[in-house]
Motif scaffolding. Structure first.
Motif, PDB file in Angstrom:
ATOM      1  N   PHE A 132       0.689  -1.280  -0.144  1.00 40.98           N
ATOM      2  CA  PHE A 132      -0.160   0.053   0.151  1.00 40.98           C
ATOM      3  C   PHE A 132       1.020   1.156  -0.077  1.00 40.98           C
ATOM      4  O   PHE A 132       2.102   1.300   0.575  1.00 40.98           O
ATOM      5  CB  PHE A 132      -1.022  -0.019   1.209  1.00 40.98           C
ATOM      6  N   ILE A 133       0.526   2.127  -0.742  1.00 40.10           N
ATOM      7  CA  ILE A 133       1.293   3.453  -0.656  1.00 40.10           C
ATOM      8  C   ILE A 133       0.322   4.638  -0.462  1.00 40.10           C
ATOM      9  O   ILE A 133      -0.777   4.990  -1.083  1.00 40.10           O
ATOM     10  CB  ILE A 133       1.704   3.735  -2.044  1.00 40.10           C
ATOM     11  N   TRP A 134       0.588   5.402   0.600  1.00 39.13           N
ATOM     12  CA  TRP A 134      -0.088   6.454   1.010  1.00 39.13           C
ATOM     13  C   TRP A 134       0.788   7.741   0.523  1.00 39.13           C
ATOM     14  O   TRP A 134       1.750   8.170   1.079  1.00 39.13           O
ATOM     15  CB  TRP A 134      -0.134   6.520   2.608  1.00 39.13           C
ATOM     16  N   ASP A 135      -0.095   8.558  -0.313  1.00 36.47           N
ATOM     17  CA  ASP A 135       0.319   9.617  -1.048  1.00 36.47           C
ATOM     18  C   ASP A 135       1.598   9.659  -1.471  1.00 36.47           C
ATOM     19  O   ASP A 135       2.493  10.444  -1.641  1.00 36.47           O
ATOM     20  CB  ASP A 135       0.448  10.835   0.080  1.00 36.47           C
ATOM     21  N   ARG A 136       2.055   8.206  -1.905  1.00 32.73           N
ATOM     22  CA  ARG A 136       3.327   8.068  -2.590  1.00 32.73           C
ATOM     23  C   ARG A 136       4.699   8.498  -1.689  1.00 32.73           C
ATOM     24  O   ARG A 136       5.681   8.869  -2.035  1.00 32.73           O
ATOM     25  CB  ARG A 136       3.487   8.612  -4.078  1.00 32.73           C
TER      26      ARG A 136
END
Length: 561
Positions: free
Chosen positions: A532-536
């Motif tokens: 998972f990536i949060w806001d890159r």
């Protein structure tokens, strides 16, 4: 008589001639139903039975015609026209077409002119007046769209009129990490040099604090639970200070603590300062021996606890990065730095370390200085999709205590490429690390860096093998990942982005202690993963590493590379 009748008929149907150019401008009453056609210069002429009044001062442009309904100059920009009024009587259909054009300019209004007569040589004829082309109403409203209110862009029926065009700049959805990743990264801008992202134009806080919980799972370490605190100092919306404070404790009593800083452009040279202090207490520090050919079954024959030692490490570093040149999206930097580390190695009774390498027991001080070059063209530091990061580092340490001088040479190449779509990324890492001299115990199972990951075998290099499974003076690594990010969610009304990705990876490693064939005993592993990536910016990954001797499960933050 027939000739006289023809002349009378021509006089009745001929248009009156224009006045001489020197004649003053005439004024005629406003509400006159029998308005004659305009003369050659575009101005209406009063009828013959109306006495011309004294001319009024002309305050309009000499070329602007008068509006016959109001007596004011007509403006073509506001929809005005130089055509005659719609109620002007036309000439009879049987009148000659060139009757008016062939009339002498100084002829009286009631003097008939023969249609076949030639004009005098010294009298100029009327030239046709080119009417200015009207600007389309749609185009005029489009030009006002950027400064007009919604009411000004409505048509006569009150309906909203579209003001978009092919040249209209579109809104950007680039998130805030684009600025936080690198202070030198340019902001997205439209053609008129205005920032188009609303989030980027919003007023930023000078001081930002972000606490994050951390959970990690790794073989031989177990479940780790901790927290990380990030602090950013951004005066005038320029990132100057980034600090990271972290603490983790595992169920197997492994403790990790650290504080790390990155400073940008303090000397106004676009430079970077990196420094930090990290401490680790590891009562299950593994040692599988220097023999690369022994299997786990042979090593564990005397018990699993025979591989463990107790190691405490305090590591500090300082690095200065100075840009040398830039080409395209990349920047070449010169690296200078100093590293100090303290290692305390204590062995349990009846272990492999005591039997094979007792010289590594005790306290060790490491003081290597390093220099090198770094080329960075990644589009994002935390989750790149294209670009690369390439490093060449040379380090040397003087003799300290009972240990002689030693050093290392480390070369690392990383590439990131998109395969057709932005959501498909192919990432590759090739790294080579070589130690020379009287190398200490801990660097034998690491690749040089800040921090230095375990190799070969661990959560970053050699997934599918136990931590520090193969150690030695020379290490070579080749890792490839195929990442696919098909899903992205918008959270908090679109202010945050959460992307879901899948991947498959393959890793090859070779470790050499002494003079051995290079391509002998190559260690291969691979497996699937989800992340998972949060806001890159923040990455959480779950990898399953498969090898011929072990299956490892890894839950960590950040990409492997």
């Amino acid at each position: 008589m027939p000739l006289l009748g023809l002349l009378v008929s021509a006089s009745a149907h001929a248009e009156p001639a224009a006045p001489t150019p020197s004649a003053p401008e005439e004024h005629w009453p406003e509400h006159h139903d029998d308005t004659p056609p305009p003369t050659g210069d575009g101005e209406p002429r009063p009828p013959d039975n109306v006495t011309a009044a004294e001319p009024e001062p002309d305050t309009s442009s000499p070329s602007a015609p008068l509006d016959p309904s109001s007596g004011t100059p007509a403006d073509p920009q506001d929809g005005g026209s130089t055509d005659p009024p719609s109620d002007t009587p036309d000439a009879p259909a049987d009148a000659p077409a060139d009757a008016h054009a062939d009339a002498p300019a100084d002829a009286p209004a009631d003097t008939p002119t023969h249609p076949d007569s030639e004009p005098a040589d010294d009298v100029p004829t009327e030239s046709p007046v080119e009417e200015p082309a009207e600007r389309p109403v749609k185009r005029r409203r489009w030009r006002r769209a950027f400064s007009a209110t919604p009411e000004e862009t409505q048509d006569e029926d009150g309906e909203e009129e579209s003001t978009l065009d092919a040249t209209t700049p579109r809104q950007s959805t680039i998130p805030e990490w684009f600025i936080a990743a690198d202070a030198a990264t340019p902001r997205p801008a439209s053609a008129d040099d205005t920032t188009v992202s609303k989030r980027l134009t919003a007023k930023k806080k000078v001081h930002s604090v972000l606490p994050l919980p951390t959970v990690r799972v790794e073989p031989l370490v177990g479940l780790q639970i901790g927290a990380r605190l990030a602090y950013a100092y951004r005066p005038e919306d320029k990132l100057k200070v980034l600090a990271m404070l972290s603490a983790r404790v595992s169920l197997r009593n492994v403790h990790e603590y650290g504080v790390n800083f990155v400073l940008w452009d303090l000397l106004h040279l676009n430079e970077r300062f990196r420094f930090g202090l990290n401490a680790r207490y590891d009562p299950v520090f593994p040692y599988f021996g220097l023999d690369q050919k022994k299997s786990l079954k042979q090593i564990f024959a005397r018990g699993e606890d025979s591989i463990y030692s107790e190691v405490t490490t305090i590591d500090s570093y300082f690095q200065y990065q100075q840009p040398i040149t830039s080409y395209g999206p990349g920047t070449l930097r010169m690296l200078f730095g100093l590293n100090y580390a303290y290692d305390r190695v204590q062995a349990y009774p009846d272990t492999l370390l005591v039997d094979e390498q007792p010289q590594y027991l005790g306290d060790t001080h490491r003081v290597p200085g390093h220099t090198g070059l770094s080329w960075d063209s990644r589009d994002n530091v935390y989750s790149p999709r294209f670009g690369g990061l390439h490093d060449v580092v040379f380090a040397a340490a003087p003799p300290v205590g009972d240990r002689d001088a030693w050093g290392l040479i480390a070369v690392s190449f990383r590439w990131y490429r998109r395969l057709g779509l932005d959501e498909i990324i192919f990432a590759t890492r090739i790294a080579v690390d070589g130690l020379y001299g009287d190398a200490p115990f801990v660097p034998l199972g690491q690749l040089y860096g800040f921090p230095s990951p375990d190799a070969y075998g661990g959560h970053t290099i050699g997934r599918g093998f136990l931590r520090r499974r193969y150690i030695g003076r020379f290490k070579g690594v080749w890792s490839s990942e195929l990442r696919f990010e098909p899903i992205e969610f918008g959270l908090f009304k679109g202010k945050r982005k959460l992307a879901l990705g899948f991947k498959g990876f393959v890793e090859l490693g070779r470790v050499i202690q002494d003079s051995e064939p290079i391509f002998d005993d190559i260690h291969v592993s691979g497996g699937p993963g989800i992340y998972f990536i949060w806001d890159r910016f923040a990455v959480i990954r779950f990898d399953v590493g498969l090898s011929g001797e072990f299956v490892g499960f890894y839950l960590l933050t950040g990409h492997a590379f």
